[in-house]
Design a protein around this motif. Sequence first.
Motif, PDB file in Angstrom:
ATOM      1  N   LEU A  90      -2.159  -3.114   1.103  1.00 16.50           N
ATOM      2  CA  LEU A  90      -1.724  -3.538  -0.220  1.00 16.50           C
ATOM      3  C   LEU A  90      -2.633  -2.981  -1.297  1.00 16.50           C
ATOM      4  CD1 LEU A  90      -3.698  -6.178  -1.237  1.00 16.50           C
ATOM      5  CD2 LEU A  90      -2.585  -7.118   0.793  1.00 16.50           C
ATOM      6  N   VAL A  91      -2.069  -2.920  -2.510  1.00 17.53           N
ATOM      7  CA  VAL A  91      -2.831  -2.475  -3.666  1.00 17.53           C
ATOM      8  C   VAL A  91      -2.731  -3.550  -4.737  1.00 17.53           C
ATOM      9  CG1 VAL A  91      -0.846  -1.103  -4.451  1.00 17.53           C
ATOM     10  CG2 VAL A  91      -3.092  -0.690  -5.424  1.00 17.53           C
ATOM     11  N   VAL A  92      -3.867  -3.901  -5.330  1.00 17.23           N
ATOM     12  CA  VAL A  92      -3.941  -4.874  -6.415  1.00 17.23           C
ATOM     13  C   VAL A  92      -4.107  -4.098  -7.718  1.00 17.23           C
ATOM     14  CG1 VAL A  92      -5.212  -6.833  -7.369  1.00 17.23           C
ATOM     15  CG2 VAL A  92      -5.013  -6.569  -4.878  1.00 17.23           C
ATOM     16  N   GLY A 125      -4.683   3.643  -4.593  1.00 23.79           N
ATOM     17  CA  GLY A 125      -3.791   2.707  -3.925  1.00 23.79           C
ATOM     18  C   GLY A 125      -3.124   3.237  -2.677  1.00 23.79           C
ATOM     19  N   ILE A 126      -3.585   4.369  -2.179  1.00 28.71           N
ATOM     20  CA  ILE A 126      -2.973   4.988  -0.994  1.00 28.71           C
ATOM     21  C   ILE A 126      -3.653   4.452   0.254  1.00 28.71           C
ATOM     22  CG2 ILE A 126      -2.567   7.172   0.205  1.00 28.71           C
ATOM     23  CD1 ILE A 126      -2.567   8.485  -2.628  1.00 28.71           C
ATOM     24  N   THR A 127      -2.882   3.879   1.162  1.00 23.38           N
ATOM     25  CA  THR A 127      -3.423   3.287   2.382  1.00 23.38           C
ATOM     26  C   THR A 127      -3.130   4.110   3.626  1.00 23.38           C
ATOM     27  OG1 THR A 127      -1.444   1.877   2.455  1.00 23.38           O
ATOM     28  CG2 THR A 127      -3.443   0.922   1.500  1.00 23.38           C
ATOM     29  N   THR A 128      -2.121   4.971   3.555  1.00 20.78           N
ATOM     30  CA  THR A 128      -1.808   5.918   4.625  1.00 20.78           C
ATOM     31  C   THR A 128      -1.597   7.285   3.985  1.00 20.78           C
ATOM     32  OG1 THR A 128      -0.700   4.228   5.964  1.00 20.78           O
ATOM     33  CG2 THR A 128      -0.226   6.522   6.501  1.00 20.78           C
ATOM     34  N   GLY A 142       0.826  -1.193   0.000  1.00 20.29           N
ATOM     35  CA  GLY A 142       0.000   0.000   0.000  1.00 20.29           C
ATOM     36  C   GLY A 142       0.865   1.250   0.000  1.00 20.29           C
ATOM     37  N   ILE A 143       0.397   2.276  -0.689  1.00 21.42           N
ATOM     38  CA  ILE A 143       1.169   3.514  -0.828  1.00 21.42           C
ATOM     39  C   ILE A 143       1.026   4.373   0.428  1.00 21.42           C
ATOM     40  CG2 ILE A 143       1.400   5.642  -2.160  1.00 21.42           C
ATOM     41  CD1 ILE A 143       0.336   4.057  -4.582  1.00 21.42           C
ATOM     42  N   VAL A 144       2.141   4.903   0.890  1.00 23.25           N
ATOM     43  CA  VAL A 144       2.185   5.809   2.039  1.00 23.25           C
ATOM     44  C   VAL A 144       2.495   7.203   1.510  1.00 23.25           C
ATOM     45  CG1 VAL A 144       3.297   6.343   4.231  1.00 23.25           C
ATOM     46  CG2 VAL A 144       2.968   3.947   3.551  1.00 23.25           C
ATOM     47  N   ASP A 145       1.540   8.098   1.618  1.00 23.49           N
ATOM     48  CA  ASP A 145       1.711   9.463   1.118  1.00 23.49           C
ATOM     49  C   ASP A 145       2.154  10.366   2.264  1.00 23.49           C
ATOM     50  OD1 ASP A 145       1.709  11.761  -0.354  1.00 23.49           O
ATOM     51  OD2 ASP A 145      -0.473  11.952  -0.467  1.00 23.49           O
ATOM     52  N   ALA A 146       3.382  10.852   2.193  1.00 20.90           N
ATOM     53  CA  ALA A 146       3.961  11.624   3.295  1.00 20.90           C
ATOM     54  C   ALA A 146       3.529  13.085   3.311  1.00 20.90           C
ATOM     55  CB  ALA A 146       5.488  11.557   3.237  1.00 20.90           C
ATOM     56  N   HIS A 147       2.918  13.556   2.225  1.00 16.32           N
ATOM     57  CA  HIS A 147       2.500  14.965   2.180  1.00 16.32           C
ATOM     58  C   HIS A 147       1.602  15.162   0.966  1.00 16.32           C
ATOM     59  CE1 HIS A 147       3.180  19.472   2.309  1.00 16.32           C
ATOM     60  NE2 HIS A 147       2.726  19.295   1.075  1.00 16.32           N
TER      61      HIS A 147
END
Length: 384
Positions: free
Chosen positions: A350-352, A88-91, A50-55
Amino acid sequence: MNKLELRLVGAQVLTPIGLGDMPLSLAEGQIVDDSTGREVDLSGFLVLPGIVDAHGDGFERHLAPRRGAMKDLDQGLIAAEAELAANGITTAMLAQFYSWEGGMRGPEFAEQVFTAITAIGAGVMTDLRAQLRFETSMLEHYDLVQKMIARHGIGYVVFNDHLPHEALEKGKRPPRLTGQALRIGRNPEKHLEFMQGLHARMGDVPNALTKLSADLLTQGVLLGSHDDRTVEGRAAARARGVTIAEFPETAEAIEAACAGKDPVIMGAPNVVRGGSHNGNVSAIEMVMMGLVDALASDYHYPSLRRAAFLLADSGVTDLTAAWALISSGPAQVLGLADRGELSPGKRADLVVMDAKTRTVAATIAGGRVSYMSGEAAARFVGAS
């Protein structure tokens, strides 16, 4: 809420050792060695962390789709969360201004946004987190902003300075001043006077910022600086414990950050566009030199996955390293050791993706479905 217990088979799975055809098991919201849960055939798909977007501040479009339409912030954030999941962003670290610019960047609006994030947090699947972007010239607000940070449990604060100092120093009228003032309902002359007053007191900022930084560090708050341009500026930030360098604008500032072991976050749109939209340093070149720890969405959520594939397809790096820039890399920068990679014991984030089209087919955050569509949805629902 119920969390999936599944065994995913047939897909190409990206683990820390690379992409391979292997089963992936989920149970109790985590990646596990094996699961007795339902088996789902995901042949033809990729399964990635899963994608973690920091900003990212792309959520603003959902809060005010039209000027003045800023009523139901909770509903706007729910819509933004749906966009995050579909990409696909999980955080997601939602970057909210606390600025002299007013309107959607003003202190009052920041209070409303942080309150709304807390209100909807338990009801959405994506892990939504608040980042406060504080304009350092607002000396009279240092105590107020510190209380806001404590009140809302904000764990990441970034320091900005967007005053047009060069124009103000020369006694000139900054560009776009009238439009900016009218947009927030302020008389342009009063707005200019206000900006001039902030500029005149910049000499008092360093000591105030040092004290505020020290206080926030004792509370465990992560601190970052935005748009570093010089070696000296990055060194001054590091001396205060402001160790994260967000979107540094020059190669010199990035090299200084790396020399001091400060994490560097660059914008994914910079990668996708092939360069900065305003002439700053190229993120692709910095990635090639190994100077970037994480990519962030900045203002465009789809750019994260697109940037990772662009870097891999162009041979700048392999897919494992490219995807790490949007998963394990930002997770490490943010101190989130429980996510960012598909290995036993980590969160089931996770992203499928369709292996041919690379479209997002499903997103699972903490073992719960946040987005699912098409053929992947049919396989999950029809699993037996």
